[in-house]
Design an enzyme around this catalytic site. Structure first.
Site, PDB file in Angstrom:
ATOM      1  N   ALA A  71      -7.915  50.231 -15.448  1.00  0.00           N
ATOM      2  CA  ALA A  71      -6.737  49.195 -15.665  1.00  0.00           C
ATOM      3  C   ALA A  71      -5.569  49.873 -16.271  1.00  0.00           C
ATOM      4  O   ALA A  71      -4.153  49.517 -14.908  1.00  0.00           O
ATOM      5  CB  ALA A  71      -6.349  48.432 -17.101  1.00  0.00           C
ATOM      6  N   THR A  72      -5.540  51.038 -16.260  1.00  0.00           N
ATOM      7  CA  THR A  72      -4.509  51.756 -15.229  1.00  0.00           C
ATOM      8  C   THR A  72      -4.046  52.003 -14.175  1.00  0.00           C
ATOM      9  O   THR A  72      -2.409  51.917 -14.272  1.00  0.00           O
ATOM     10  CB  THR A  72      -4.527  53.666 -16.288  1.00  0.00           C
ATOM     11  OG1 THR A  72      -4.962  53.740 -17.670  1.00  0.00           O
ATOM     12  CG2 THR A  72      -3.398  54.614 -15.963  1.00  0.00           C
ATOM     13  N   ASN A 153      -5.057  45.920 -27.966  1.00  0.00           N
ATOM     14  CA  ASN A 153      -6.348  46.523 -28.264  1.00  0.00           C
ATOM     15  C   ASN A 153      -6.583  47.331 -29.603  1.00  0.00           C
ATOM     16  O   ASN A 153      -8.025  47.404 -30.028  1.00  0.00           O
ATOM     17  CB  ASN A 153      -6.755  48.535 -27.604  1.00  0.00           C
ATOM     18  CG  ASN A 153      -5.241  48.432 -27.204  1.00  0.00           C
ATOM     19  OD1 ASN A 153      -3.793  48.052 -27.544  1.00  0.00           O
ATOM     20  ND2 ASN A 153      -4.847  49.863 -27.453  1.00  0.00           N
ATOM     21  N   GLN A 181      -8.294  43.590 -22.729  1.00  0.00           N
ATOM     22  CA  GLN A 181      -8.884  43.121 -23.967  1.00  0.00           C
ATOM     23  C   GLN A 181      -9.138  41.959 -23.846  1.00  0.00           C
ATOM     24  O   GLN A 181      -9.794  41.931 -25.493  1.00  0.00           O
ATOM     25  CB  GLN A 181      -8.076  44.251 -25.304  1.00  0.00           C
ATOM     26  CG  GLN A 181      -8.153  45.723 -25.464  1.00  0.00           C
ATOM     27  CD  GLN A 181      -9.247  46.048 -25.739  1.00  0.00           C
ATOM     28  OE1 GLN A 181     -10.238  45.641 -25.754  1.00  0.00           O
ATOM     29  NE2 GLN A 181      -9.210  48.033 -25.701  1.00  0.00           N
ATOM     30  N   SER A 201     -10.232  45.950 -16.370  1.00  0.00           N
ATOM     31  CA  SER A 201     -11.060  47.499 -16.706  1.00  0.00           C
ATOM     32  C   SER A 201     -12.360  46.947 -16.687  1.00  0.00           C
ATOM     33  O   SER A 201     -12.365  46.365 -17.503  1.00  0.00           O
ATOM     34  CB  SER A 201     -10.891  48.511 -17.428  1.00  0.00           C
ATOM     35  OG  SER A 201     -10.129  49.148 -17.012  1.00  0.00           O
ATOM     36  N   ALA A 202     -13.396  47.355 -15.656  1.00  0.00           N
ATOM     37  CA  ALA A 202     -15.199  46.471 -15.964  1.00  0.00           C
ATOM     38  C   ALA A 202     -14.986  47.095 -17.546  1.00  0.00           C
ATOM     39  O   ALA A 202     -16.256  46.622 -17.608  1.00  0.00           O
ATOM     40  CB  ALA A 202     -15.526  46.956 -14.716  1.00  0.00           C
ATOM     41  N   HIS A 203     -14.885  48.230 -17.501  1.00  0.00           N
ATOM     42  CA  HIS A 203     -15.655  48.953 -18.973  1.00  0.00           C
ATOM     43  C   HIS A 203     -15.427  48.802 -20.499  1.00  0.00           C
ATOM     44  O   HIS A 203     -15.784  49.002 -21.077  1.00  0.00           O
ATOM     45  CB  HIS A 203     -15.825  50.645 -18.881  1.00  0.00           C
ATOM     46  CG  HIS A 203     -14.426  51.533 -18.428  1.00  0.00           C
ATOM     47  ND1 HIS A 203     -13.961  51.939 -20.604  1.00  0.00           N
ATOM     48  CD2 HIS A 203     -12.839  51.594 -18.331  1.00  0.00           C
ATOM     49  CE1 HIS A 203     -12.783  52.139 -20.529  1.00  0.00           C
ATOM     50  NE2 HIS A 203     -12.179  51.586 -19.476  1.00  0.00           N
ATOM     51  N   CYS A 328      -7.218  56.729 -26.186  1.00  0.00           N
ATOM     52  CA  CYS A 328      -6.645  57.851 -25.235  1.00  0.00           C
ATOM     53  C   CYS A 328      -5.531  58.566 -26.254  1.00  0.00           C
ATOM     54  O   CYS A 328      -4.835  59.258 -25.648  1.00  0.00           O
ATOM     55  CB  CYS A 328      -6.000  56.695 -23.954  1.00  0.00           C
ATOM     56  SG  CYS A 328      -5.456  55.372 -24.323  1.00  0.00           S
TER      57      CYS A 328
END
Ligand SMILES: Cc1ncc(COP(=O)(O)O)c(CNc2co[nH]c2=O)c1O
Length: 398
Positions: A71-72, A153, A181, A201-203, A328
């Protein structure tokens, strides 16, 4: 017992997804851009993955979805691409975002500020939400982009994306949402939201780490972040991680279908509420941002007299994984910016613990976590020199 309650940081790859990914390491391993059979063999499952992605966010067939590393990267692709197209090569010079975005958004915006771009960071209201009217009031003639996250998030709070989308459409301003999210937790429909861009983002929805996507509405120009080969039609150079793309597509399929979202909204929500309500029975606890209008899996709870980091250590010793905020930023003991954004006092800002569940959590796990958390609060409050709770006549002291 080990209990994972940090799914907003990352999720376990669904074993079914992992099975879908396996062939692309040692069997169908060609480069998708190679013309021979070894490369062509990757195409059917890559096309299927794209179909799942388009369906999962209700994208139009003529829209674009480019595969990124996370996503970043997707967020930077949008914000810096709009900077090139609308600011450096256009007559705009302003971006509207919020104070509670993920650092991928705020840091990219601060980079643009250093290049002379004006950025407005909107505050959240007392419920931890950006109000659509506040966005409207801050759009100017030279506003190039509005970027507001779909779900926060830390708190799980959902933002009025469809309302903001209407406002941006009427104002003819490009609209991006960081939906990292939201996907797999609530219904995400890019057309109903009038989005021009969206990041994911997949994770975060039981796909692999290291792969994400950028949605780009048909007809909207976006200069690429990465230049090189002709992959993704030149919109994102570099050989695609085929296994991860296939995994992300299948994870999207499993996470966004009607039954999956109903399971989130029922089973996962019930477990989250069970955990949250048990903690709220302890004195001087509160849910940051309130309990309304949230993703079904998340709760950010302040426990007065208990440092968030100390709580995490206690929980970890008993096999429980949680967080005080985005991984992060976990190493940074500065007060949580989201907590601060709610105007919470400094002590409160250091006492937040985030629990984020998933479809793989069970009631047995949650009941164990409740027992561990209650005992940890008692222990840590007894150790605290600054915490003195004077129980009212009807409350049991801790
Ligand atoms: C809203 C949001 N946007 C973007 C990102 C970045 O995603 P990535 O590029 O795949 O890492 C995250 C990760 N958020 C968190 C990472 O760890 N704890 C979190 O809350 C996020 O929650």
């Amino acid at each position: 017992m080990e209990v994972y309650l940090d799914n907003n940081a990352t999720t376990m790859v669904d074993p079914i997804v992992f099975e879908e990914m396996k062939p692309f390491f040692c069997e169908t391993y060609g480069n998708p851009n190679s013309l021979h059979r070894f490369g062509a063999g990757t195409h059917p499952k890559m096309m299927e993955a794209l179909d799942y992605l388009y369906t999962g966010i209700n994208a139009d067939d003529e829209d674009d979805i480019i595969i990124t590393s996370n996503a970043t990267e997707s967020i930077n692709t949008v914000i810096k691409g709009v900077w090139v197209d609308e600011i450096l090569n256009g007559n705009k010079n302003h971006i509207v975002t919020s104070e509670v975005e993920h650092p991928a958004v705020t840091a990219a915006c601060r980079f643009l500020e250093a290049q002379g771009v004006s950025v407005t960071y909107l505050p959240v209201n007392e419920n931890g939400v950006i109000e659509a009217n506040t966005v409207k009031e801050n759009i100017k003639d030279d506003t190039a982009l509005v970027s507001i996250m779909w779900a926060n998030n830390e708190t799980g709070k959902l933002f009025p994306i469809e309302e903001i989308g209407k406002i941006c459409k009427e104002a003819n301003v490009l609209f991006h949402s960081d939906a990292t999210q939201a996907i797999g937790k609530v219904l995400v429909d890019v057309q109903k939201a009038n989005l021009d861009f969206m990041s994911f983002s997949a994770h975060k929805f039981h796909g692999p780490k290291g792969v994400g996507g950028t949605y780009i509405k048909k007809g909207v120009k976006l200069t690429p972040l990465l230049h090189g080969g002709e992959q993704m039609g030149g919109k994102r150079a570099g050989t695609v991680d085929v296994a991860s793309m296939v995994g992300m597509g299948y994870a999207m399929h499993l996470a966004t279908n009607e039954m999956a979202l109903a399971y989130e909204d029922n089973h996962v929500r019930k477990l989250r509420d069970r955990l949250e309500n048990a903690i709220l029975e302890l004195p001087e606890t509160l849910v940051i941002g309130g309990t309304e209008n949230r993703t079904p899996n998340t709760t950010l709870i302040s426990i007065r007299g208990v440092e968030g980091e100390s709580m995490l250590w206690d929980l970890n010793q008993k096999g429980i994984g949680a967080s005080t905020g985005s991984a992060c930023a976990s190493e940074d003991l500065e007060a949580n910016p989201v907590m601060n954004a709610f105007g919470s006092d400094s002590e409160l800002a250091h006492t937040g613990v985030r629990f984020s569940l998933s479809r793989f959590n069970t009631q047995e796990q949650i009941d164990y976590a409740i027992e561990v958390i209650v005992n940890a609060v008692k222990r840590l409050r007894n150790l605290s020199s600054s915490y003195a709770y004077a129980p009212k006549s009807h409350e049991s002291g801790l």
